[in-house]
Design a protein around this motif. Structure first.
Motif, PDB file in Angstrom:
ATOM      1  N   SER A  55       0.826  -1.206   0.000  1.00  0.00           N
ATOM      2  CA  SER A  55       0.000   0.000   0.000  1.00  0.00           C
ATOM      3  C   SER A  55       0.859   1.254   0.000  1.00  0.00           C
ATOM      4  N   VAL A  56       0.296   2.352  -0.514  1.00  0.00           N
ATOM      5  CA  VAL A  56       0.981   3.633  -0.495  1.00  0.00           C
ATOM      6  C   VAL A  56       1.228   4.073   0.943  1.00  0.00           C
ATOM      7  N   GLU A  57       0.282   3.767   1.831  1.00  0.00           N
ATOM      8  CA  GLU A  57       0.430   4.137   3.241  1.00  0.00           C
ATOM      9  C   GLU A  57       1.684   3.512   3.845  1.00  0.00           C
ATOM     10  N   GLU A  58       1.908   2.235   3.538  1.00  0.00           N
ATOM     11  CA  GLU A  58       3.060   1.549   4.111  1.00  0.00           C
ATOM     12  C   GLU A  58       4.371   2.077   3.521  1.00  0.00           C
ATOM     13  N   ILE A  59       4.364   2.339   2.236  1.00  0.00           N
ATOM     14  CA  ILE A  59       5.557   2.901   1.589  1.00  0.00           C
ATOM     15  C   ILE A  59       5.911   4.242   2.224  1.00  0.00           C
ATOM     16  N   ALA A  60       4.888   5.095   2.389  1.00  0.00           N
ATOM     17  CA  ALA A  60       5.109   6.417   2.980  1.00  0.00           C
ATOM     18  C   ALA A  60       5.587   6.311   4.423  1.00  0.00           C
ATOM     19  N   ALA A  61       4.986   5.397   5.170  1.00  0.00           N
ATOM     20  CA  ALA A  61       5.350   5.243   6.581  1.00  0.00           C
ATOM     21  C   ALA A  61       6.802   4.805   6.727  1.00  0.00           C
ATOM     22  N   VAL A  70       4.551  10.546  -1.914  1.00  0.00           N
ATOM     23  CA  VAL A  70       4.641   9.420  -2.858  1.00  0.00           C
ATOM     24  C   VAL A  70       3.915   9.777  -4.156  1.00  0.00           C
ATOM     25  N   TYR A  71       2.733  10.376  -4.018  1.00  0.00           N
ATOM     26  CA  TYR A  71       1.958  10.779  -5.197  1.00  0.00           C
ATOM     27  C   TYR A  71       2.688  11.867  -5.991  1.00  0.00           C
ATOM     28  N   GLU A  72       3.351  12.743  -5.274  1.00  0.00           N
ATOM     29  CA  GLU A  72       4.083  13.824  -5.931  1.00  0.00           C
ATOM     30  C   GLU A  72       5.190  13.282  -6.837  1.00  0.00           C
ATOM     31  N   HIS A  73       5.865  12.241  -6.388  1.00  0.00           N
ATOM     32  CA  HIS A  73       6.990  11.688  -7.143  1.00  0.00           C
ATOM     33  C   HIS A  73       6.560  10.703  -8.233  1.00  0.00           C
ATOM     34  N   PHE A  74       5.504   9.923  -7.963  1.00  0.00           N
ATOM     35  CA  PHE A  74       5.170   8.836  -8.884  1.00  0.00           C
ATOM     36  C   PHE A  74       3.713   8.801  -9.345  1.00  0.00           C
ATOM     37  N   LYS A  77       0.784   4.310  -6.552  1.00  0.00           N
ATOM     38  CA  LYS A  77       1.482   3.027  -6.436  1.00  0.00           C
ATOM     39  C   LYS A  77       1.831   2.459  -7.809  1.00  0.00           C
ATOM     40  N   GLU A  78       0.911   2.619  -8.772  1.00  0.00           N
ATOM     41  CA  GLU A  78       1.149   2.086 -10.118  1.00  0.00           C
ATOM     42  C   GLU A  78       2.388   2.713 -10.755  1.00  0.00           C
ATOM     43  N   GLY A  79       2.530   4.022 -10.572  1.00  0.00           N
ATOM     44  CA  GLY A  79       3.680   4.715 -11.152  1.00  0.00           C
ATOM     45  C   GLY A  79       4.992   4.276 -10.527  1.00  0.00           C
ATOM     46  N   LEU A  80       4.987   4.104  -9.221  1.00  0.00           N
ATOM     47  CA  LEU A  80       6.179   3.636  -8.520  1.00  0.00           C
ATOM     48  C   LEU A  80       6.540   2.231  -8.981  1.00  0.00           C
ATOM     49  N   TYR A  81       5.545   1.368  -9.073  1.00  0.00           N
ATOM     50  CA  TYR A  81       5.772  -0.017  -9.503  1.00  0.00           C
ATOM     51  C   TYR A  81       6.331  -0.054 -10.928  1.00  0.00           C
ATOM     52  N   ALA A  82       5.786   0.786 -11.802  1.00  0.00           N
ATOM     53  CA  ALA A  82       6.235   0.811 -13.193  1.00  0.00           C
ATOM     54  C   ALA A  82       7.715   1.163 -13.300  1.00  0.00           C
TER      55      ALA A  82
END
Length: 228
Positions: A55-61, A70-74, A77-82
């Motif tokens: 989850s985005v929450e866990e990545i951010a934490a 996280v949203y600002e950079h990617f 979650k889909e963008g980060l995974y890609a």
């Protein structure tokens, strides 16, 4: 018993200073550094839990930031995974194609086998991510498409070898897919068992591939009842 207020105040001051230092460290991280941090964390979590389980929450934490970072950079979650998948695909492809330097075909097979096994050993998390299915695989590439890219590199080598031996070079793509697929599937199996040792796995892979190619029939025939 009297309480030493100066000692208590000193402890609080040190605690506040430490917290302030931690905040300052986070603030001082550049955008590029933060992006790399998020990629490293995402890579680890995707390898452990897959796309759906992360989850985005866990990545951010784990990064010590808020979700909007996280949203600002990617963009999510889909963008980060890609980006993670794209990096791993390029890493593996570069390792395999960069390893193909020998002149003798058998040694080239050894180099290709070692390159994939080296990647699995050094970038285990990356390989686990690549062999997983995901909802965004179509937009970022799949393990099958990566294997196809590697097979294209091998195809050129096989084509020259086929031509020199009097075989139809048009069949080189088929054999390239078969050879690379064999190595890749064996790599998936070895990812978890890690036995026998890497060099022994490579030797057995080349043994099967090379002696199969060495005894290749120009016009292979079926010996069973089925003909189509």
């Amino acid at each position: 018993m009297a309480i030493d207020d100066s000692s208590t105040s000193s402890s609080k001051s040190k605690s506040s200073a430490a917290a302030g230092t931690r905040r300052a460290r986070r603030v001082r991280m550049t955008g590029a550094e933060r992006r790399e941090q998020l990629l490293d964390i995402g890579r680890t979590l995707f390898a452990e839990r897959g796309f759906e389980g992360t989850s985005v929450e866990e990545i951010a934490a784990k990064a010590g930031v808020s979700k909007p970072v996280v949203y600002e950079h990617f963009g999510g979650k889909e963008g980060l995974y890609a980006v993670v998948v794209d990096r791993e695909m390029r890493q593996l492809l570069d390792m395999v194609t960069g390893a193909l330097t020998a002149g003798h075909p058998r040694e080239l097979l050894e180099q290709a086998a070692f390159a994939l096994l080296d990647y699995i050993e050094k970038y285990t998390d990356g390989f686990r991510i690549l062999v997983r299915d995901s909802p965004v695989a179509q937009s970022t590439g799949t393990f099958a498409s990566l294997i196809s890219d590697i097979a294209t590199q091998v195809e050129d080598i096989l084509g020259l070898e086929f031509k020199a031996r009097g075989f139809d070079p048009k069949l080189a793509p088929l054999y390239a897919q078969a050879l690379v697929g064999m190595v890749a599937l064996t790599g998936q199996w070895w990812l978890d068992v890690r036995k026998p040792k890497k060099a022994e796995v490579a030797a057995h892979l080349v043994n099967l591939a090379w002696h199969g190619l060495d005894g290749l029939e120009q016009k292979p025939r079926l010996i069973g009842h089925r003909k189509n």
